[in-house]
Motif scaffolding. Structure first.
Motif, PDB file in Angstrom:
ATOM      1  N   GLY A  95       0.811  -1.208   0.000  1.00 41.86           N
ATOM      2  CA  GLY A  95       0.000   0.000   0.000  1.00 41.86           C
ATOM      3  C   GLY A  95       0.846   1.259   0.000  1.00 41.86           C
ATOM      4  N   VAL A  96       0.291   2.322  -0.551  1.00 41.97           N
ATOM      5  CA  VAL A  96       0.917   3.642  -0.532  1.00 41.97           C
ATOM      6  C   VAL A  96      -0.133   4.641  -0.057  1.00 41.97           C
ATOM      7  N   ALA A  97       0.319   5.813   0.363  1.00 37.86           N
ATOM      8  CA  ALA A  97      -0.595   6.820   0.899  1.00 37.86           C
ATOM      9  C   ALA A  97      -0.382   8.150   0.209  1.00 37.86           C
ATOM     10  N   ARG A 112      -2.202   6.015  -9.823  1.00 38.97           N
ATOM     11  CA  ARG A 112      -1.098   5.170  -9.369  1.00 38.97           C
ATOM     12  C   ARG A 112      -1.391   4.619  -7.974  1.00 38.97           C
ATOM     13  N   LEU A 113      -1.959   5.443  -7.102  1.00 37.59           N
ATOM     14  CA  LEU A 113      -2.337   4.979  -5.764  1.00 37.59           C
ATOM     15  C   LEU A 113      -3.343   3.837  -5.860  1.00 37.59           C
ATOM     16  N   PHE A 114      -4.333   3.983  -6.728  1.00 43.69           N
ATOM     17  CA  PHE A 114      -5.324   2.913  -6.909  1.00 43.69           C
ATOM     18  C   PHE A 114      -4.690   1.667  -7.519  1.00 43.69           C
ATOM     19  N   ASP A 115      -3.703   1.851  -8.397  1.00 41.32           N
ATOM     20  CA  ASP A 115      -3.012   0.684  -8.966  1.00 41.32           C
ATOM     21  C   ASP A 115      -2.417  -0.181  -7.862  1.00 41.32           C
ATOM     22  N   PRO A 195       7.143   3.192   8.313  1.00 35.71           N
ATOM     23  CA  PRO A 195       7.803   4.205   7.479  1.00 35.71           C
ATOM     24  C   PRO A 195       6.894   4.850   6.443  1.00 35.71           C
ATOM     25  N   ILE A 196       5.638   4.405   6.302  1.00 34.65           N
ATOM     26  CA  ILE A 196       4.780   4.911   5.234  1.00 34.65           C
ATOM     27  C   ILE A 196       4.604   6.425   5.312  1.00 34.65           C
ATOM     28  N   ILE A 197       4.515   6.973   6.509  1.00 32.02           N
ATOM     29  CA  ILE A 197       4.264   8.405   6.635  1.00 32.02           C
ATOM     30  C   ILE A 197       5.455   9.226   6.161  1.00 32.02           C
ATOM     31  N   GLY A 198       6.665   8.650   6.254  1.00 33.60           N
ATOM     32  CA  GLY A 198       7.849   9.362   5.787  1.00 33.60           C
ATOM     33  C   GLY A 198       8.031   9.305   4.290  1.00 33.60           C
ATOM     34  N   ASN A 278       7.165   7.486  -2.244  1.00 34.14           N
ATOM     35  CA  ASN A 278       7.274   6.120  -2.756  1.00 34.14           C
ATOM     36  C   ASN A 278       6.129   5.738  -3.686  1.00 34.14           C
ATOM     37  N   LEU A 279       5.455   6.732  -4.261  1.00 29.35           N
ATOM     38  CA  LEU A 279       4.289   6.434  -5.082  1.00 29.35           C
ATOM     39  C   LEU A 279       4.666   5.742  -6.386  1.00 29.35           C
TER      40      LEU A 279
END
Length: 334
Positions: A95-97, A112-115, A195-198, A278-279
């Motif tokens: 997952g990405v945010a 890209r997020l939905f991908d 680490p996702i928030i960074g 990181n998208l």
């Protein structure tokens, strides 16, 4: 009730395994005797996870790939079949945010997020079912409490998790109608210290942050691995998140007003310039620890997953209130 194998007898596939929840889940699954197959976009980070597992006596294989590409997901399933004869549990965790008001969101970034978040879950689920419908096993999708209600500044992320929820619920119904021997679980974490928030895409011009409390990745790993052995429908990780979901369901208009008043400020900090994310490419995993002992434990989640406790329901309720009290009274971790 469907019977699932003990974890020590399983092969477990985990996407998004290079850091955060995926990394912790992989290491803990291997510690309990499972053979693990790891997928992520960062080859070096995956290799590091696999080597960490090997040095502790576990068994792991890895293959770099993008869950947004079905052929990459197929390649990981083929690796599991080649190395271990298949798999017993498949975990869609990648997952990405994104922190961006909807009117300021770049369409290419949203797609890209939905991908990753939605289509990655779809690809993983449908590929996994080719094996699981024949041999039986567990499909575990990692969603979010953001899939239960709208979240300002994270509208596209929330939309992707709503889509994951609808897909997962519908898939469960269709498999039930078929009588397929597959357990389908949706895990819904609240804010998790990863680490996702960074690495988040951020168009707001301010620091992105998650509202407290921040739960430990271990709590989500515990829920995922529990679902690998015990059929579950939904698992909320964090009593605060469960209460937020109940509030949004019981009083939606009031919940909207509260979120409109406080939602953005709870997620945005000091002014901040542009930074890498990181998208579209792997992010920075330097801050990832093997088993990051950060964030809080959730009494609520532990209680709801304890089938032997005669007071599980009462404990779960008190745990949810305890978690909420912590979020209000305890100092925040940034």
């Amino acid at each position: 009730m469907m019977k699932l194998k003990p974890l020590a007898e399983q092969t477990v596939v985990i996407t998004g395994a290079s850091s955060g929840i995926g990394r912790v889940t992989a290491i803990r699954a291997a510690r309990r005797g499972a053979r693990v197959v790891l997928m992520g976009r960062d080859e070096a980070a995956l290799r590091d996870v696999a080597e960490t597992i090997a040095t502790r006596g576990g068994t792991a294989r890895h293959r770099a790939g993008d869950v947004g590409r079905e052929e990459d997901v197929e390649a990981v399933a083929n690796l599991a079949a080649l190395e271990f004869g298949g798999f017993d549990t498949w975990v869609n965790n990648a997952g990405v945010a994104m922190f961006s008001r909807l009117e300021e969101t770049v369409e290419a970034d949203a797609r890209r997020l939905f991908d990753t978040n939605f289509w990655g879950t779809v690809h993983g689920s449908l590929v996994a079912l080719k094996t699981l419908k024949l041999s039986g096993g567990a499909l575990v999708n990692v969603g979010s409490i953001a899939g239960d209600f709208g979240v300002p500044v994270q509208g596209m992320y929330s939309a992707s998790k709503h889509a994951v929820r609808a897909f997962t619920d519908t898939l469960r119904i269709e498999l039930e109608a078929e009588g397929a021997p597959v357990s389908v679980t949706l895990v819904k974490p609240a804010a998790v210290a990863t680490p996702i928030i960074g690495n988040v895409v951020n168009t707001t011009g301010r620091e992105a942050k998650l509202p407290a409390p921040h739960y430990a990745p271990e709590e989500v790993a515990h829920a995922i691995l529990y679902a690998a052995e015990h059929p579950q429908r939904d698992i909320y990780v964090g009593g605060t998140g469960r209460l937020m979901s109940l509030f949004a369901q019981a009083a939606p208009h009031l919940a909207d007003k509260v979120s409109a008043r406080f939602g953005e400020e709870a997620q945005l900090g000091e002014p901040q310039g542009e930074r890498a994310d990181n998208l579209h490419a792997p992010g920075d995993h330097a801050a990832a620890a093997d088993e990051a002992d950060t964030g809080r434990r959730s009494l609520y989640t532990r209680a709801t997953l304890d089938p032997n406790s005669p007071v599980a329901a009462a404990t779960a309720a008190s745990g949810a209130l305890f978690d909420l009290a912590l979020s209000i009274l305890a100092p925040r971790r940034n």
